[in-house]
Design a protein around this motif. Structure first.
Motif, PDB file in Angstrom:
ATOM      1  N   PRO A  96       2.264  -3.439   7.583  1.00 10.53           N
ATOM      2  CA  PRO A  96       2.835  -4.674   8.139  1.00 10.53           C
ATOM      3  C   PRO A  96       4.045  -4.402   9.022  1.00 10.53           C
ATOM      4  N   PRO A 104     -11.942  -8.916  -2.908  1.00 10.03           N
ATOM      5  CA  PRO A 104     -11.245  -7.661  -3.209  1.00 10.03           C
ATOM      6  C   PRO A 104     -12.057  -6.411  -2.878  1.00 10.03           C
ATOM      7  N   LEU A 125      -9.829  -1.686   3.916  1.00  7.80           N
ATOM      8  CA  LEU A 125      -8.816  -1.883   4.957  1.00  7.80           C
ATOM      9  C   LEU A 125      -7.445  -1.423   4.487  1.00  7.80           C
ATOM     10  N   LEU A 131      -3.259  -1.704   5.567  1.00  7.49           N
ATOM     11  CA  LEU A 131      -2.332  -2.526   6.350  1.00  7.49           C
ATOM     12  C   LEU A 131      -0.952  -1.876   6.393  1.00  7.49           C
ATOM     13  N   ARG A 173     -11.674  -5.653   0.694  1.00  6.26           N
ATOM     14  CA  ARG A 173     -10.306  -5.210   1.029  1.00  6.26           C
ATOM     15  C   ARG A 173     -10.090  -3.720   0.760  1.00  6.26           C
ATOM     16  N   MET A 174     -10.940  -3.145  -0.079  1.00  4.28           N
ATOM     17  CA  MET A 174     -10.837  -1.721  -0.384  1.00  4.28           C
ATOM     18  C   MET A 174     -10.963  -0.886   0.887  1.00  4.28           C
ATOM     19  N   THR A 229       7.183  -1.941   4.057  1.00  2.00           N
ATOM     20  CA  THR A 229       6.762  -2.397   2.730  1.00  2.00           C
ATOM     21  C   THR A 229       6.766  -1.221   1.753  1.00  2.00           C
ATOM     22  N   THR A 286      -6.802  -9.586   7.140  1.00  2.00           N
ATOM     23  CA  THR A 286      -6.564  -8.903   5.853  1.00  2.00           C
ATOM     24  C   THR A 286      -6.918  -9.779   4.650  1.00  2.00           C
ATOM     25  N   GLY A 287      -7.221 -11.053   4.923  1.00  2.00           N
ATOM     26  CA  GLY A 287      -7.530 -11.959   3.816  1.00  2.00           C
ATOM     27  C   GLY A 287      -6.302 -12.657   3.258  1.00  2.00           C
ATOM     28  N   LEU A 288      -5.133 -12.392   3.856  1.00  2.00           N
ATOM     29  CA  LEU A 288      -3.913 -13.070   3.385  1.00  2.00           C
ATOM     30  C   LEU A 288      -3.965 -14.558   3.700  1.00  2.00           C
ATOM     31  N   LEU A 289      -4.605 -14.893   4.787  1.00  2.00           N
ATOM     32  CA  LEU A 289      -4.784 -16.297   5.166  1.00  2.00           C
ATOM     33  C   LEU A 289      -6.267 -16.598   5.280  1.00  2.00           C
TER      34      LEU A 289
END
Lengths: 240, 247
Positions: free
Chosen positions: A79, A69, A75, A77, A72-73, A83, A48-51
């Motif tokens: 979690p 960014p 994908l 998520l 990311r459009m 959330t 997801t690009g979080l890490l």
């Protein structure tokens, strides 16, 4: 659709992901299975690009890394944790995320999603009044609000009743049938066997085996099941 | 969707959220009660026989030391605790719009609280002939001070998922930011510290700049100070969220 290639990620001396690679094709449900601490959530966070991985590459739709960014459009998520904003209603939650994603015709999209997860009748109720299963279904709807090509579902059925679980599984299969790619992590082997086109069994950050459930069973003997294969590969010792 | 629109979406959601919990009512009642109590009982509003609001404004920094952290503590700590930060961090844009939107909502909320003290202005106008310009500048100073404390609190809130820790950190940091310009502290330092250090400390204190504006004079340096403090902590806020995004 999604490709993780030779991903390595350490946190200090702890190696969370150690040369992990897998690909997910269009319309495919890929199950990422592993015991606690196997590196599944780290892999999802990297996807997801979080890490950012220490080495290796992630590619989404051939557009590059999800750290961008624009990538990311594509994908969505859901979690492991719910959330959602408890103080907002189901409709307000979806509307909030739809606005941030710049969705057009928000009202129609929100109605469509509420119908999809069978929460139309509770649309005006605050999320704080929802059961665990309802929250999970709404969490899934929030991940779908911008109609992403890739869905990352991190234990989407954890702590829900059989009815909600069944509905979520039906939804996942339906989404895959509509062409979406799905990465699905779970501890429930029967769930993985039921909905995943392929599964990857991960432990200590490494991919131990990957293939369709039928292929895995064929490799480990006809009379076995996925849980036995899982325990054979990852061991029976308890994990932290 | 552009950055302004996204900021506006976050602003509206956040501002509304204050009024969906008891926080707004509790904050407003306590702020108005204490502001009045300090002005009339400790500040000697009537005894001074002067038609100004100095007794009212002089206690704002000390009120803000524990009231502003009550507003800012939840800004990011709550997102971390509930896990919504994870979803937010996968949104297809940077975190700056979210930081600014949340900060502006918190600032607007405290400004509403400040605006509700308008009966003080009416009272002093009825009793005498105050300098309305000076009162307006003092209100501006109070709003800027609240903004600076909120930016600091928002940054500190982004470092933890525990709202109590965020509250304590912010209260201590705001206290230190004020205390560095407190006359007693500066007098103590003047006895042994180099003049440059004392002056540097005094000029970095929110209290010095606040009191300067409270007199009714807009000095560009004071306005610039508060603006820079707000911007600096919002920038740190953005970096902190990005740094701790995977926690």
């Amino acid at each position: 659709m999604l490709a993780l290639r030779d991903i390595r990620k350490s946190f200090g001396a702890v190696v969370a992901v150690d040369g992990l690679s897998f690909e997910v094709g269009a319309g495919e449900v890929f199950g990422l299975l592993g015991p606690n601490g196997a590196g599944k959530s780290t892999a999802i966070a990297i996807a997801t690009g979080l890490l950012t991985p220490d080495s290796g590459s992630v590619d989404l739709l051939g557009l590059g890394s999800p750290s961008s960014p624009a990538v990311r459009m594509h994908l969505g998520l859901a979690p492991q944790e719910i959330t959602l904003y408890d103080d907002l209603t189901a409709r307000e939650n979806l509307t909030f995320f739809a606005r941030l994603y710049g969705v057009r015709d928000i009202a129609a999209r929100v109605d469509e999603l509420l119908t999809l997860v069978e929460l139309s009748e509770r649309a005006k109720d605050r999320v704080s009044t929802f059961s665990g299963g309802m929250k999970r279904r709404l969490n899934l709807a929030a991940a779908l609000v911008h109609d992403p090509q890739l869905l990352l579902l991190d234990e989407p059925t954890a702590g829900v009743d059989p009815q909600s679980r069944n509905r979520i599984l039906e939804l996942v299969r339906g989404l895959a049938a509509s062409g979406k790619s799905i990465v699905y992590t779970t501890h429930y082997m029967e769930e993985a066997a039921k909905i995943c086109d392929r599964v990857g069994i991960v432990d200590r950050g490494r991919m131990l085996e990957v293939g369709s459930v039928a292929e895995l069973l064929a490799r480990h003997g006809k009379d076995t099941d996925l849980e036995t294969v899982f325990l054979t590969l990852t061991g029976r010792s308890l994990r932290e | 969707m552009n950055a302004f629109q996204r900021t506006n979406v976050v602003f509206r959601r956040e501002f509304r959220s204050y009024f969906q919990t008891p926080l707004a009512a509790v904050f407003l009642v306590i702020f108005l009660f204490l502001a009045g109590l300090f002005a009339f009982n400790i500040g000697g509003f009537y005894n001074r026989n002067q038609s100004d609001l100095r007794p009212f404004f002089q206690f704002h920094p000390w009120l803000y030391v524990f009231l502003v952290p009550a507003v800012s503590m939840r800004l990011w700590a709550e997102e971390r605790r509930t896990g919504t930060i994870e979803l937010i961090m996968t949104l297809p844009f940077g975190v700056t719009d979210l930081v600014v939107g949340k900060f502006l909502a918190a600032w607007a909320f405290t400004t509403v609280a400040l605006a509700l003290t308008f009966p003080m202005w009416i009272t002093v106008s009825w009793l005498g002939s105050p300098d309305h310009g000076a009162i307006f500048v003092a209100y501006l100073a109070s709003a800027l001070l609240a903004g600076a404390f909120l930016a600091l609190g928002s940054f500190l809130s982004s470092l933890t998922k525990n709202q109590v820790i965020a509250f304590v950190l912010c209260a201590v940091a705001c206290f230190v930011l004020l205390l560095s310009g407190f006359p007693a502290v500066l007098d103590f330092l003047r006895g042994w510290a180099p003049r440059g250090v004392v002056e540097g400390l005094a000029s970095s204190s929110a209290l010095t700049h606040y009191e300067s504006m409270m007199r009714g004079v807009i000095d560009l340096r004071d306005a610039l100070y508060f603006t820079l403090v707000i911007i600096a902590f919002l920038v740190l806020n953005v970096f902190a969220i990005d740094w701790k995004k995977s926690d």
